[in-house]
Design a protein around this motif. Structure first.
Motif, PDB file in Angstrom:
ATOM      1  N   ALA A   1     -11.775 -24.300 -59.033  1.00 27.02           N
ATOM      2  CA  ALA A   1     -11.915 -24.328 -57.579  1.00 27.02           C
ATOM      3  C   ALA A   1     -13.370 -24.337 -57.140  1.00 27.02           C
ATOM      4  O   ALA A   1     -13.710 -24.899 -56.101  1.00 27.02           O
TER       5      ALA A   1
ATOM      6  N   LEU B   1      -7.315 -27.694 -56.818  1.00 23.69           N
ATOM      7  CA  LEU B   1      -7.543 -28.291 -55.501  1.00 23.69           C
ATOM      8  C   LEU B   1      -6.879 -27.465 -54.402  1.00 23.69           C
ATOM      9  O   LEU B   1      -7.461 -27.253 -53.336  1.00 23.69           O
ATOM     10  N   SER B   2      -5.672 -26.986 -54.666  1.00 27.24           N
ATOM     11  CA  SER B   2      -4.995 -26.169 -53.657  1.00 27.24           C
ATOM     12  C   SER B   2      -5.684 -24.820 -53.477  1.00 27.24           C
ATOM     13  O   SER B   2      -5.786 -24.301 -52.357  1.00 27.24           O
TER      14      SER B   2
ATOM     15  N   THR C   1     -11.580 -28.627 -64.556  1.00 25.79           N
ATOM     16  CA  THR C   1     -12.084 -28.468 -63.198  1.00 25.79           C
ATOM     17  C   THR C   1     -11.517 -27.201 -62.574  1.00 25.79           C
ATOM     18  O   THR C   1     -10.323 -26.918 -62.691  1.00 25.79           O
TER      19      THR C   1
ATOM     20  N   LEU D   1     -14.894 -27.800 -56.865  1.00 28.00           N
ATOM     21  CA  LEU D   1     -14.373 -28.648 -55.799  1.00 28.00           C
ATOM     22  C   LEU D   1     -14.863 -28.241 -54.422  1.00 28.00           C
ATOM     23  O   LEU D   1     -14.379 -28.744 -53.421  1.00 28.00           O
TER      24      LEU D   1
ATOM     25  N   ALA E   1      -8.576 -32.504 -48.324  1.00 25.35           N
ATOM     26  CA  ALA E   1      -8.363 -32.025 -49.697  1.00 25.35           C
ATOM     27  C   ALA E   1      -7.289 -32.805 -50.427  1.00 25.35           C
ATOM     28  O   ALA E   1      -7.265 -32.819 -51.663  1.00 25.35           O
TER      29      ALA E   1
ATOM     30  N   SER F   1      -2.850 -25.546 -58.869  1.00 26.47           N
ATOM     31  CA  SER F   1      -3.841 -26.615 -58.877  1.00 26.47           C
ATOM     32  C   SER F   1      -5.178 -26.104 -58.340  1.00 26.47           C
ATOM     33  O   SER F   1      -5.210 -25.419 -57.310  1.00 26.47           O
TER      34      SER F   1
ATOM     35  N   GLU G   1      -7.473 -38.085 -57.107  1.00 23.51           N
ATOM     36  CA  GLU G   1      -8.541 -38.864 -56.479  1.00 23.51           C
ATOM     37  C   GLU G   1      -8.856 -40.127 -57.278  1.00 23.51           C
ATOM     38  O   GLU G   1      -9.096 -41.192 -56.707  1.00 23.51           O
TER      39      GLU G   1
ATOM     40  N   ARG H   1     -13.876 -34.948 -60.017  1.00 20.65           N
ATOM     41  CA  ARG H   1     -12.801 -35.472 -59.184  1.00 20.65           C
ATOM     42  C   ARG H   1     -11.472 -35.182 -59.875  1.00 20.65           C
ATOM     43  O   ARG H   1     -11.408 -35.099 -61.101  1.00 20.65           O
ATOM     44  N   THR H   2     -10.422 -35.034 -59.098  1.00 16.25           N
ATOM     45  CA  THR H   2      -9.109 -34.765 -59.655  1.00 16.25           C
ATOM     46  C   THR H   2      -8.448 -36.063 -60.093  1.00 16.25           C
ATOM     47  O   THR H   2      -8.869 -37.158 -59.713  1.00 16.25           O
TER      48      THR H   2
END
Length: 342
Positions: free
Chosen positions: A240, A275-276, A238, A243, A302, A273, A190, A186-187
């Motif tokens: 990509a 996540l992006s 973490t 995720l 996201a 990031s 989050e 998890r980021t």
């Protein structure tokens, strides 16, 4: 009554003494003897005539009662109680005085037992475990992550480390590390939404926890008894690929994960990031396979803005010929012309 019986050998061709000692009823003299062990009374009884042949028989069956529900009149099948919990301190073998009928003596006994029997450290551990479990259950994090976070928190508590630090921040850091160790990362964002601990505090505590666990692990490895059974491993950053969660279609997972694995080769995405980048890969895979999702829809899940997704997608689109594997779209599985231009 102990007797010796003669038995035929070799199919009845001859006779020899049977030297085995057999317990028989002296009245019935049945062979084989029809005996019953009555564990409730501790007696060995002849089932034919009822003669008691032995007493104080040891019950060798499993224990299955705790008497926990005697007040309610229920039959509690749990006789020996719970097993020891490795996450708690002490022997965990305690007696609790019931409140009884509520008279003054029962109340005083209960208070006295509570003052002497309750361990403050165990209370604090239980409170922390309850909070960790509540956080993990709130977002459906697997139980193994919750157990790992509790184990990490106990290590911190046993080491008397981070005195003066916010317990909420330590719990958030333990959950963050446990998620990475159990491959469900998890980021910081989050974890912040889950625990309400700022991302800056989570990052600081995370680095301190990594250093603390690393020192503990090195100390155990240098001990006389050799390396520990459970070795702590530093978590990796973490990316990509980690995720790509919650995708139902196997082909969708294959394409989006494949794109995420190739994103490190795109220089323009360096430093962005994870996540992006993951959101942009999902956006690209959805259009490539003919199941388009808008940046707005992906941003809601996201947790990144749709503008950020579009910016990252633009860099992916410029390298689409190199990033997209022909096997992903062969036999009509997808079409590169479905990708929206930038």
């Amino acid at each position: 009554m102990m007797t010796q019986q003669a038995q035929p050998e070799n199919g009845g061709e001859g006779w020899a003494d049977n030297l085995n000692m057999t317990l028989m009823c002296k009245d019935c003299k049945e062979y084989p003897p029809n005996l019953v062990e009555e564990f409730s009374s501790g007696d060995m009884v002849c089932a034919s005539c009822g003669l008691v042949l032995g007493e104080r028989v040891v019950d060798s069956r499993s224990e299955w009662r705790t008497f926990a529900n005697d007040d309610q009149g229920n039959d509690d099948p749990s006789r020996v109680g719970d097993g020891p919990n490795v996450l708690l301190n002490g022997s965990q073998l305690q007696t609790t005085i019931a409140y009884g009928d509520g008279n003054a003596r029962s109340r005083d006994l209960l208070r006295a037992q509570g003052k002497t029997g309750n361990d403050k450290s165990t209370k604090s551990l239980l409170a922390a475990y309850k909070e960790i479990g509540a956080h993990c259950d709130a977002v459906n994090i697997p139980k193994n992550v919750s157990d790992t976070a509790k184990y990490l928190f106990k290590q911190v508590d046993d080491g008397k480390a981070f005195k003066g630090k916010s317990q909420d921040a330590i719990i958030a850091g333990c959950i963050f590390i446990a998620c990475r160790q159990c491959n469900v990362p998890r980021t910081f964002r989050e974890i912040f939404a889950l625990t309400k601990v700022s991302k800056k505090d989570i990052g600081r505590v995370f680095k301190s926890l990594e250093a603390f666990f690393g020192k503990q692990n090195n100390a155990k490895q240098n001990a006389v008894n050799g390396p520990p059974k459970e070795e702590y491993k530093n978590t990796q950053s973490t990316n990509a690929v980690d995720l790509q969660l919650g995708l139902k279609s196997q082909q969708f997972v294959k394409v989006s994960s494949g794109l995420a694995e190739k994103t490190p080769t795109v220089a323009e995405l360096a430093g962005r990031s994870p996540l992006s980048v993951a959101a942009a890969c999902i956006y690209m895979a959805s259009h490539l396979l003919g199941k388009p999702k808008t940046p707005k829809e992906i941003s809601v899940v996201a947790g990144v803005s749709d503008g950020t997704i579009r910016t990252a997608y633009k860099h992916l689109y410029n390298e689409k010929e190199r990033l997209i594997d022909p096997d992903w779209i062969k036999d009509g599985k997808g079409n590169i012309n479905n990708l929206p231009p930038v």
